[in-house]
Write an enzyme that holds these catalytic residues in place. Structure first.
Site, PDB file in Angstrom:
ATOM      1  N   GLU A 142      75.820 -16.684  47.408  1.00  0.00           N
ATOM      2  CA  GLU A 142      75.941 -15.297  47.849  1.00  0.00           C
ATOM      3  C   GLU A 142      76.774 -14.546  46.823  1.00  0.00           C
ATOM      4  OE1 GLU A 142      77.135 -14.733  51.904  1.00  0.00           O
ATOM      5  OE2 GLU A 142      75.886 -16.382  52.589  1.00  0.00           O
TER       6      GLU A 142
ATOM      7  N   LEU B 286      86.908 -25.257  40.383  1.00  0.00           N
ATOM      8  CA  LEU B 286      88.243 -25.854  40.344  1.00  0.00           C
ATOM      9  C   LEU B 286      89.293 -24.790  40.630  1.00  0.00           C
ATOM     10  CD1 LEU B 286      88.319 -28.340  37.304  1.00  0.00           C
ATOM     11  CD2 LEU B 286      88.454 -28.877  39.737  1.00  0.00           C
ATOM     12  N   LYS B 287      88.891 -23.764  41.364  1.00  0.00           N
ATOM     13  CA  LYS B 287      89.844 -22.707  41.686  1.00  0.00           C
ATOM     14  C   LYS B 287      90.501 -23.060  43.022  1.00  0.00           C
ATOM     15  CE  LYS B 287      91.544 -18.520  41.093  1.00  0.00           C
ATOM     16  NZ  LYS B 287      92.445 -18.237  39.993  1.00  0.00           N
TER      17      LYS B 287
ATOM     18  N   CYS C 136      77.367 -22.145  54.174  1.00  0.00           N
ATOM     19  CA  CYS C 136      76.717 -23.350  53.650  1.00  0.00           C
ATOM     20  C   CYS C 136      77.627 -24.569  53.587  1.00  0.00           C
ATOM     21  CB  CYS C 136      76.152 -23.069  52.270  1.00  0.00           C
ATOM     22  SG  CYS C 136      75.041 -21.664  52.282  1.00  0.00           S
TER      23      CYS C 136
ATOM     24  N   ARG D 116      81.127 -15.685  57.781  1.00  0.00           N
ATOM     25  CA  ARG D 116      80.929 -16.964  58.456  1.00  0.00           C
ATOM     26  C   ARG D 116      81.883 -18.027  57.889  1.00  0.00           C
ATOM     27  NH1 ARG D 116      74.515 -17.307  58.125  1.00  0.00           N
ATOM     28  NH2 ARG D 116      74.921 -16.034  56.285  1.00  0.00           N
TER      29      ARG D 116
HETATM   30  C1  UGA Z   1      77.057 -22.401  48.049  1.00  0.00           C
HETATM   31  C2  UGA Z   1      76.603 -23.109  46.762  1.00  0.00           C
HETATM   32  O1  UGA Z   1      77.488 -22.775  45.697  1.00  0.00           O
HETATM   33  C3  UGA Z   1      75.179 -22.708  46.389  1.00  0.00           C
HETATM   34  O2  UGA Z   1      74.756 -23.451  45.250  1.00  0.00           O
HETATM   35  C4  UGA Z   1      74.255 -23.020  47.564  1.00  0.00           C
HETATM   36  O3  UGA Z   1      72.921 -22.597  47.311  1.00  0.00           O
HETATM   37  C5  UGA Z   1      74.755 -22.309  48.802  1.00  0.00           C
HETATM   38  O4  UGA Z   1      76.118 -22.705  49.084  1.00  0.00           O
HETATM   39  C6  UGA Z   1      73.840 -22.693  49.936  1.00  0.00           C
HETATM   40  O5  UGA Z   1      73.807 -23.871  50.297  1.00  0.00           O
HETATM   41  O6  UGA Z   1      73.054 -21.844  50.393  1.00  0.00           O
HETATM   42  P1  UGA Z   1      77.946 -19.932  48.649  1.00  0.00           P
HETATM   43  O7  UGA Z   1      78.194 -20.467  50.022  1.00  0.00           O
HETATM   44  O8  UGA Z   1      77.246 -18.639  48.503  1.00  0.00           O
HETATM   45  O9  UGA Z   1      77.087 -21.003  47.784  1.00  0.00           O
HETATM   46  O10 UGA Z   1      79.364 -19.760  47.971  1.00  0.00           O
HETATM   47  P2  UGA Z   1      80.203 -20.458  46.808  1.00  0.00           P
HETATM   48  O11 UGA Z   1      80.330 -19.521  45.691  1.00  0.00           O
HETATM   49  O12 UGA Z   1      79.726 -21.808  46.510  1.00  0.00           O
HETATM   50  O13 UGA Z   1      81.626 -20.549  47.527  1.00  0.00           O
HETATM   51  C7  UGA Z   1      81.816 -21.337  48.699  1.00  0.00           C
HETATM   52  C8  UGA Z   1      83.257 -21.319  49.113  1.00  0.00           C
HETATM   53  O14 UGA Z   1      84.068 -22.034  48.204  1.00  0.00           O
HETATM   54  C9  UGA Z   1      83.873 -19.919  49.195  1.00  0.00           C
HETATM   55  O15 UGA Z   1      84.699 -19.844  50.333  1.00  0.00           O
HETATM   56  C10 UGA Z   1      84.709 -19.817  47.937  1.00  0.00           C
HETATM   57  O16 UGA Z   1      85.778 -18.927  48.052  1.00  0.00           O
HETATM   58  C11 UGA Z   1      85.181 -21.250  47.777  1.00  0.00           C
HETATM   59  N1  UGA Z   1      85.504 -21.634  46.391  1.00  0.00           N
HETATM   60  C12 UGA Z   1      84.541 -21.657  45.437  1.00  0.00           C
HETATM   61  C13 UGA Z   1      86.804 -22.015  46.084  1.00  0.00           C
HETATM   62  O17 UGA Z   1      87.721 -22.016  46.938  1.00  0.00           O
HETATM   63  N2  UGA Z   1      87.092 -22.420  44.800  1.00  0.00           N
HETATM   64  C14 UGA Z   1      86.136 -22.454  43.844  1.00  0.00           C
HETATM   65  O18 UGA Z   1      86.481 -22.857  42.689  1.00  0.00           O
HETATM   66  C15 UGA Z   1      84.843 -22.064  44.152  1.00  0.00           C
END
Ligand code: UGA
Length: 434
Positions: free
Chosen positions: A153, A248-249, A258, A325
């Site tokens: 997203e 790695l944040k 997801c 969500r």
């Molecule tokens: C995630 C996957 O990255 C996608 O590849 C996948 O298609 C999608 O789920 C899905 O299954 O539909 P999304 O949920 O949109 O995508 O968001 P992300 O960017 O992956 O972030 C997920 C969560 O991890 C967020 O709460 C974000 O803030 C957190 N996050 C992400 C961290 O705390 N640290 C990071 O380094 C990266």
């Protein structure tokens, strides 16, 4: 090629629009009449940068259509993508009733060869189940393929246009070739594999990314206690090409529609197959703890939170989305409310959605500065880049005391120190003013 996409939720609408944009004739189908009426007028139900323009552009070009009847659309298409929701059932399993409902509808209306594509995230074995449902009513030729989605997203359109890979789980060459034709315009490796492997690749990918984040969040806890700086540690670790710098944040833990759902579902799949996936259980636990630790630090500084006014910057589960969500921001607000704190919240896109779950227990603001006025502490919980650009000099004079908890390590530490803030971030030493 003529393609139907069933379900105009996040995955369906984005992939349908993007498939139209690479030249296909796409029919997006949804049983929600009101949603379809709006989409026909170019009104988009979700916030995703660039999506509205892309929908309008492809509608105008005659490649993107919206319909409520799969029965009507089916004879026109060669492939049907199932992109309906697979929410978590109370026990953590993926609830597949919507996927099976689509399979039943296909079964009732299919008359010639089609490729049925599972696009929704579904447990291993689902494609086989879909095949069984259709086979009960239709004896002709068809294939069920797994083609999991990897869009994020907030950057979904770019993720679609420049994928790292397209995974195609197919049982026959005919189906694999049709899928390769659909995705031919895209660069990135097309990996053809078995159906169960494709289904597992999706869960394993999301679970691994969630593990990576939980791992760095664990490291952040030790950094905070030892004087190491998690930002520098993550950078140094990420320089190893075997590890890589992404995901790695450190922060307040992962959320969204997801990771939480898929990690729980994979744990269930493991359990159902007689395997205890202990690592994954810890990944989930660490994620919950990360939120609790953050609130504990606020309480350590402020003492009893009852009646204290706190400004919360961010409601969405991450930046550039209106999605709340499983948002860590919402979880944290709920804990703070239970402690009796008075919450003034601001988000650039997610306020309407947050109101649906938090109701009037929170005061929502349309301007960040008014949300901050008179606050005893500022909690930054969604990493909207705009928060970094706020006038933090001015904010210092608006709030009751210069105390900031940055749950996303977004703000500039040295600038916050220079302005005179007590600045508490994740996995870094607290900056305390004399
Ligand atoms: C995630 C996957 O990255 C996608 O590849 C996948 O298609 C999608 O789920 C899905 O299954 O539909 P999304 O949920 O949109 O995508 O968001 P992300 O960017 O992956 O972030 C997920 C969560 O991890 C967020 O709460 C974000 O803030 C957190 N996050 C992400 C961290 O705390 N640290 C990071 O380094 C990266």
């Amino acid at each position: 090629m003529e393609i139907a996409i069933v379900g105009t939720g996040y995955v369906g609408l984005v992939s349908g629009t993007c498939l139209a944009d690479i030249g296909h004739q796409v029919y997006c189908v949804d049983i929600d009449q009101e949603k379809i009426n709006k989409l026909k007028k170019g009104i988009i139900p979700i916030f995703e940068p660039g999506l509205e323009q892309l929908v309008k552009h492809n509608q105008a070009a005659g490649r993107l259509h919206f319909d409520i009847s799969l029965k009507r659309v089916l004879p026109k298409v060669k492939a049907v993508f199932i992109a309906v929701g697979t929410p978590s059932a109370p026990d953590g399993r993926a609830d597949l009733q919507y996927v099976y409902a689509v399979a039943n509808e296909i079964a009732a209306n299919i008359t010639d060869y089609k490729v049925i594509v599972d696009k929704s995230t579904v447990p291993v074995g689902t494609a086989q189940e879909v095949e069984k449902i259709i086979r009960q009513k239709y004896q002709g030729d068809f294939d069920v393929v797994s083609c999991p989605e990897f869009l994020r997203e907030g950057s979904a359109i770019a993720d679609f246009a420049q994928p790292d890979r397209v995974v195609i789980g197919a049982r026959t060459k005919r189906a694999a070739d049709l899928m390769l034709e659909i995705f031919q315009p895209l660069k990135g490796e097309k990996f053809v594999t078995s159906v169960p492997s494709a289904e597992m690749i999706k869960y394993a990918s999301n679970a691994f990314l969630a593990t990576k984040i939980s791992f760095i969040n664990e490291i952040s806890q030790i950094c905070h206690k030892t004087g190491a700086d998690v930002e520098e540690v993550a950078y140094g670790v990420g320089l190893d090409s075997r590890i890589g710098p992404k995901f790695l944040k450190a922060g307040i833990g992962w959320g969204g529609s997801c990771f939480p759902k898929d990690v729980k579902a994979l744990d269930q799949i493991a359990g159902d197959n007689g395997y205890d996936f202990r690592l994954l259980k810890s990944v989930i636990e660490v994620n919950q703890n990360q939120r609790r630790h953050f609130v504990a630090r606020v309480k350590n500084s402020l003492g009893d939170l009852a009646g204290k006014k706190l400004a919360v910057l961010g409601l969405a589960f991450k930046a550039k989305t209106d999605d709340i969500r499983e948002s860590a921001a919402i979880d944290i607000i709920k804990i703070l409310l239970a402690e009796g704190a008075l919450i003034n919240a601001f988000d650039y896109e997610a306020t309407a959605n947050a109101r649906k779950v938090l109701g009037d227990s929170v005061k929502y603001h349309t301007d960040p500065y008014t949300a901050l006025k008179g606050a005893e502490a500022v909690l930054l919980v969604t990493e909207w880049p705009q928060f970094k650009a706020l006038d933090w000099d001015k904010i210092k004079n608006l709030i009751k005391q210069p105390l900031v908890f940055d749950g996303r390590n977004l703000l500039d530490r040295s600038k916050m120190k220079e302005i005179g803030y007590h600045y508490c971030s994740i996995g870094q030493e607290d900056i305390r003013q004399k």
